[in-house]
Design a protein around this motif. Structure first.
Motif, mmCIF file in Angstrom:
data_model
loop_
_atom_site.group_PDB
_atom_site.id
_atom_site.type_symbol
_atom_site.label_atom_id
_atom_site.label_comp_id
_atom_site.label_asym_id
_atom_site.label_seq_id
_atom_site.Cartn_x
_atom_site.Cartn_y
_atom_site.Cartn_z
ATOM 1 N N VAL A 13 39.422 -11.924 10.481
ATOM 2 C CA VAL A 13 39.721 -11.088 8.900
ATOM 3 C C VAL A 13 40.728 -10.073 9.307
ATOM 4 O O VAL A 13 40.372 -9.330 10.283
ATOM 5 C CB VAL A 13 38.399 -10.775 8.287
ATOM 6 N N TRP A 14 41.697 -10.150 8.455
ATOM 7 C CA TRP A 14 42.741 -8.839 8.492
ATOM 8 C C TRP A 14 42.905 -8.458 7.457
ATOM 9 O O TRP A 14 42.793 -8.921 6.326
ATOM 10 C CB TRP A 14 43.957 -9.460 8.867
ATOM 11 N N MET A 34 43.170 -11.075 4.488
ATOM 12 C CA MET A 34 43.470 -12.513 5.151
ATOM 13 C C MET A 34 42.532 -12.821 5.918
ATOM 14 O O MET A 34 41.986 -12.117 6.839
ATOM 15 C CB MET A 34 44.924 -12.545 5.746
ATOM 16 N N ARG A 35 41.994 -14.104 5.590
ATOM 17 C CA ARG A 35 40.870 -14.578 6.562
ATOM 18 C C ARG A 35 41.669 -15.958 7.242
ATOM 19 O O ARG A 35 41.834 -16.898 6.587
ATOM 20 C CB ARG A 35 39.816 -15.263 5.758
ATOM 21 N N SER A 45 44.638 -20.066 6.364
ATOM 22 C CA SER A 45 44.606 -18.777 6.107
ATOM 23 C C SER A 45 44.614 -18.432 4.655
ATOM 24 O O SER A 45 45.160 -18.872 3.841
ATOM 25 C CB SER A 45 46.073 -18.283 6.449
ATOM 26 N N GLU A 46 43.450 -17.699 4.268
ATOM 27 C CA GLU A 46 43.272 -17.736 2.795
ATOM 28 C C GLU A 46 43.393 -15.931 2.665
ATOM 29 O O GLU A 46 42.827 -15.074 3.228
ATOM 30 C CB GLU A 46 41.905 -17.815 2.185
ATOM 31 N N GLY A 47 44.095 -15.717 1.744
ATOM 32 C CA GLY A 47 44.420 -14.382 1.220
ATOM 33 C C GLY A 47 44.170 -13.824 -0.196
ATOM 34 O O GLY A 47 44.485 -14.824 -0.909
ATOM 35 N N ARG A 48 43.711 -12.556 -0.366
ATOM 36 C CA ARG A 48 43.633 -11.963 -1.671
ATOM 37 C C ARG A 48 44.266 -10.662 -1.517
ATOM 38 O O ARG A 48 43.639 -9.899 -0.835
ATOM 39 C CB ARG A 48 42.273 -12.211 -1.974
ATOM 40 N N TYR A 63 46.763 -21.220 2.871
ATOM 41 C CA TYR A 63 47.555 -21.905 3.377
ATOM 42 C C TYR A 63 46.951 -22.944 4.509
ATOM 43 O O TYR A 63 45.938 -22.439 5.001
ATOM 44 C CB TYR A 63 48.494 -21.007 4.613
ATOM 45 N N ASP A 64 47.247 -24.316 4.446
ATOM 46 C CA ASP A 64 46.800 -25.232 5.270
ATOM 47 C C ASP A 64 47.943 -25.058 6.469
ATOM 48 O O ASP A 64 49.168 -25.724 6.097
ATOM 49 C CB ASP A 64 46.779 -26.448 4.562
#
Length: 162
Positions: A13-14, A34-35, A45-48, A63-64
């Motif tokens: 996790v960033w 970002m995870r 990568s999932e970001g919020r 992102y896939d």
């Protein structure tokens, strides 16, 4: 390839913080996370991100990613963005940088981001989204890995306007 990258290459996790610039160049504070996860069928990568405007603007992406093949310095990804629609892109490794080049399905939006590794727990990111009429937005962020090393000697200058 040289540089051993940690962002994308290791599940983590960033935390993100920095500056978002709208089409007119107005600077607004940005924060989020970002995870990055790795699964049998690929990386994700999932970001919020939250732009601290009034009202706040929330930017979400998933992102896939096709994992980098051994010895390769490029791979592809797809993403569904609630505002821009389906995006397809490529990650390219260039030394301490991860370049991301992308466009929307119909070609109405294009963009790029450069992530520069500072150390194993820190990347500086700069990017933009363009439309046929010009710039939609741009950003300058710092990504810090949670529960790990931080940005040693970080230099993030977001005092400029565009």
């Amino acid at each position: 390839m040289g540089t051993r990258h940690t962002f994308l290459f290791e599940p983590a996790v960033w935390e993100a913080e920095g500056t978002f610039f709208d089409a007119a160049g107005h600077a607004l504070r940005l924060e989020g996370e970002m995870r990055v996860t790795h699964a049998t069928r690929g990386w994700h990568s999932e970001g919020r991100m939250r732009v601290l405007s009034e009202p706040p603007l929330v930017i979400e992406n998933r992102y896939d990613i096709i994992p980098f093949a051994p010895g390769r310095d490029t791979t592809s990804w797809i993403s569904m963005n609630p505002v821009l629609g389906k995006l397809s892109g490529r990650f390219v490794l260039v030394g301490e940088m991860i370049l991301s080049l992308f466009e929307s399905k119909m070609g109405e939006h294009k963009g790029m981001e450069v992530l520069v590794k500072q150390d194993d727990g820190c990347y500086l990111g700069r990017g933009t989204v363009l439309a046929r009429g010009g710039k939609v937005s741009s950003w300058a962020i710092t990504l810090r890995r949670q529960r790990g090393p931080g940005c040693e000697g970080e230099t993030l200058d977001t005092s400029h306007t565009e």
